[in-house]
Motif scaffolding. Structure first.
Motif, mmCIF file in Angstrom:
data_model
loop_
_atom_site.group_PDB
_atom_site.id
_atom_site.type_symbol
_atom_site.label_atom_id
_atom_site.label_comp_id
_atom_site.label_asym_id
_atom_site.label_seq_id
_atom_site.Cartn_x
_atom_site.Cartn_y
_atom_site.Cartn_z
ATOM 1 N N ALA A 1 0.828 -1.207 0.000
ATOM 2 C CA ALA A 1 0.000 0.000 0.000
ATOM 3 C C ALA A 1 0.864 1.259 0.000
ATOM 4 O O ALA A 1 0.527 2.260 -0.657
ATOM 5 N N GLU A 2 1.975 1.223 0.724
ATOM 6 C CA GLU A 2 2.868 2.384 0.754
ATOM 7 C C GLU A 2 3.543 2.605 -0.591
ATOM 8 O O GLU A 2 3.725 3.747 -1.027
ATOM 9 N N ILE A 3 3.876 1.516 -1.266
ATOM 10 C CA ILE A 3 4.444 1.645 -2.609
ATOM 11 C C ILE A 3 3.403 2.210 -3.566
ATOM 12 O O ILE A 3 3.695 3.085 -4.394
ATOM 13 N N ASP A 4 2.157 1.728 -3.462
ATOM 14 C CA ASP A 4 1.075 2.261 -4.294
ATOM 15 C C ASP A 4 0.936 3.775 -4.091
ATOM 16 O O ASP A 4 0.758 4.531 -5.060
ATOM 17 N N ALA A 5 1.009 4.218 -2.839
ATOM 18 C CA ALA A 5 0.855 5.643 -2.544
ATOM 19 C C ALA A 5 2.005 6.448 -3.146
ATOM 20 O O ALA A 5 1.799 7.568 -3.656
ATOM 21 N N ALA B 1 2.885 10.070 -9.941
ATOM 22 C CA ALA B 1 1.962 10.392 -11.037
ATOM 23 C C ALA B 1 1.411 11.800 -10.897
ATOM 24 O O ALA B 1 1.225 12.511 -11.896
ATOM 25 N N ASP B 2 1.158 12.233 -9.665
ATOM 26 C CA ASP B 2 0.680 13.599 -9.442
ATOM 27 C C ASP B 2 1.709 14.626 -9.910
ATOM 28 O O ASP B 2 1.352 15.750 -10.290
ATOM 29 N N PHE B 3 2.998 14.252 -9.873
ATOM 30 C CA PHE B 3 4.066 15.119 -10.381
ATOM 31 C C PHE B 3 4.280 14.934 -11.886
ATOM 32 O O PHE B 3 5.198 15.532 -12.462
ATOM 33 N N GLY B 4 3.452 14.093 -12.510
ATOM 34 C CA GLY B 4 3.616 13.827 -13.935
ATOM 35 C C GLY B 4 4.776 12.914 -14.252
ATOM 36 O O GLY B 4 5.315 12.946 -15.364
ATOM 37 N N GLN B 5 5.148 12.057 -13.276
ATOM 38 C CA GLN B 5 6.310 11.188 -13.433
ATOM 39 C C GLN B 5 5.896 9.716 -13.337
ATOM 40 O O GLN B 5 5.010 9.366 -12.553
ATOM 41 N N PRO B 6 6.550 8.849 -14.106
ATOM 42 C CA PRO B 6 6.243 7.412 -14.039
ATOM 43 C C PRO B 6 6.841 6.788 -12.787
ATOM 44 O O PRO B 6 7.670 7.411 -12.104
ATOM 45 N N PRO B 7 6.473 5.557 -12.477
ATOM 46 C CA PRO B 7 7.069 4.865 -11.331
ATOM 47 C C PRO B 7 8.589 4.782 -11.467
ATOM 48 O O PRO B 7 9.111 4.314 -12.476
ATOM 49 N N LEU B 8 9.293 5.249 -10.440
ATOM 50 C CA LEU B 8 10.756 5.229 -10.427
ATOM 51 C C LEU B 8 11.201 5.263 -8.972
ATOM 52 O O LEU B 8 10.810 6.162 -8.220
ATOM 53 N N ALA C 1 8.802 -7.652 -8.369
ATOM 54 C CA ALA C 1 7.589 -8.444 -8.535
ATOM 55 C C ALA C 1 6.495 -7.658 -9.248
ATOM 56 O O ALA C 1 5.600 -8.256 -9.855
ATOM 57 N N ARG C 2 6.568 -6.347 -9.187
ATOM 58 C CA ARG C 2 5.615 -5.495 -9.894
ATOM 59 C C ARG C 2 6.020 -5.284 -11.362
ATOM 60 O O ARG C 2 5.335 -4.565 -12.089
ATOM 61 N N GLY C 3 7.126 -5.840 -11.762
ATOM 62 C CA GLY C 3 7.578 -5.686 -13.141
ATOM 63 C C GLY C 3 8.456 -4.479 -13.376
ATOM 64 O O GLY C 3 8.774 -4.161 -14.537
ATOM 65 N N LEU C 4 8.857 -3.799 -12.295
ATOM 66 C CA LEU C 4 9.766 -2.673 -12.464
ATOM 67 C C LEU C 4 11.179 -3.218 -12.680
ATOM 68 O O LEU C 4 11.659 -4.062 -11.922
ATOM 69 N N ILE C 5 11.839 -2.740 -13.712
ATOM 70 C CA ILE C 5 13.127 -3.319 -14.100
ATOM 71 C C ILE C 5 14.292 -2.544 -13.487
ATOM 72 O O ILE C 5 14.189 -1.352 -13.195
ATOM 73 N N LEU C 6 15.382 -3.265 -13.303
ATOM 74 C CA LEU C 6 16.584 -2.680 -12.717
ATOM 75 C C LEU C 6 17.307 -1.827 -13.753
ATOM 76 O O LEU C 6 17.498 -2.259 -14.895
ATOM 77 N N ARG C 7 17.719 -0.626 -13.326
ATOM 78 C CA ARG C 7 18.465 0.270 -14.205
ATOM 79 C C ARG C 7 19.625 0.907 -13.446
ATOM 80 O O ARG C 7 19.521 1.234 -12.273
ATOM 81 N N ASP C 8 20.713 1.106 -14.140
ATOM 82 C CA ASP C 8 21.796 2.013 -13.731
ATOM 83 C C ASP C 8 22.282 1.797 -12.300
ATOM 84 O O ASP C 8 22.117 2.658 -11.432
ATOM 85 N N THR C 9 22.912 0.664 -12.066
ATOM 86 C CA THR C 9 23.604 0.477 -10.793
ATOM 87 C C THR C 9 24.717 1.509 -10.687
ATOM 88 O O THR C 9 25.524 1.669 -11.606
ATOM 89 N N THR C 10 24.741 2.218 -9.579
ATOM 90 C CA THR C 10 25.645 3.365 -9.412
ATOM 91 C C THR C 10 26.511 3.172 -8.176
ATOM 92 O O THR C 10 25.995 2.960 -7.077
#
Length: 242
Positions: free
Chosen positions: A54-58, A64-71, A87-96
């Motif tokens: 639920a916290e991730i959903d929020a 989204a309210d800022f016009g930004q995708p999930p990140l 598990a939600r299908g968010l993919i790993l990017r840019d290990t820093t």
């Protein structure tokens, strides 16, 4: 610096988003087009490791309210959160990788006419940044910094060749947006600029110098290691597929 969690406040202060809001355990930023580092939601407490669905959903709704995708920015010890996002299908990017060293071990005045500290940045610096993909939105990030800050303009063979930005928070100077023009790479200018930045940072009271570099950037990782930087941890992002 004990680890990546210790650098989170430094990153936030030296490369700040346009604004943020607290959403449960997350800090959700408005990046205003300034890239992932200022647009990714993160657990406000860098020592935390997880959040509820639920916290991730929020947090996603606030992005989204800022016009930004999930990140999301995920620190190296936040495996539980990482698993939920994967598990939600968010993919790993840019290990820093985060790397640090004492300013005193790096600082050196630059040779004559090779590197200049200047604020605000010169027009030629913005041109070099622009050619490297660092445009107005990222320059606006630099303008938002409220603590000590400085840009560095590098030259080789009497020609404009490089630019970088450094800011300080709580005794730690972090270098961002180091860009050397392609025709002037592998000539030692990046090392000269790093040493000049540490020299300036010392005069401003900084004790530690820090940088962030993506794991794919092997030349940069090699350069920083050769200067004496050592890794203290890493983070990566989780985002939607492009």
């Amino acid at each position: 610096m004990g680890g990546i969690a210790d650098l989170v406040p430094v990153i936030a202060a030296t490369w700040p988003p346009a604004r943020t809001q607290r959403v449960g355990p997350f800090t959700v930023p408005s990046g205003a087009g300034g890239g992932q580092r200022v647009s990714a939601a993160r657990l406000t407490d860098p020592a935390a490791t997880d959040a509820t669905e639920a916290e991730i959903d929020a947090a996603i709704a606030a992005l989204a309210d800022f016009g930004q995708p999930p990140l999301f920015q995920v620190l190296d010890h936040q495996d539980a959160l990482d698993a939920r996002l994967a598990a939600r299908g968010l993919i790993l990017r840019d290990t820093t990788q985060a790397m640090v060293m004492p300013c005193a071990d790096l600082a050196a005045a630059p040779p004559p006419v090779t590197c200049f500290a200047t604020w605000p940045p010169l027009a030629i610096q913005t041109e070099i940044w622009a050619k490297g993909g660092i445009g107005p939105a990222r320059l606006a990030v630099m303008e938002r910094v409220t603590g000590p800050r400085m840009s560095f303009f590098g030259r080789t063979n009497d020609k404009p060749a490089g630019t970088a930005f450094v800011a300080i928070h709580q005794g730690c100077a972090m270098l961002h947006a180091l860009e050397i023009a392609p025709a002037h790479r592998r000539k030692g200018l990046a090392a000269t600029m790093m040493r000049a930045a540490a020299d300036w940072a010392q005069t401003e009271g900084a004790v530690t110098m820090a940088i962030l570099v993506t794991g794919e950037n092997q030349p940069a990782l090699g350069l920083y290691a050769s200067l004496g930087f050592h890794a203290v941890g890493h983070y990566h992002y989780r985002s939607q597929r492009s």
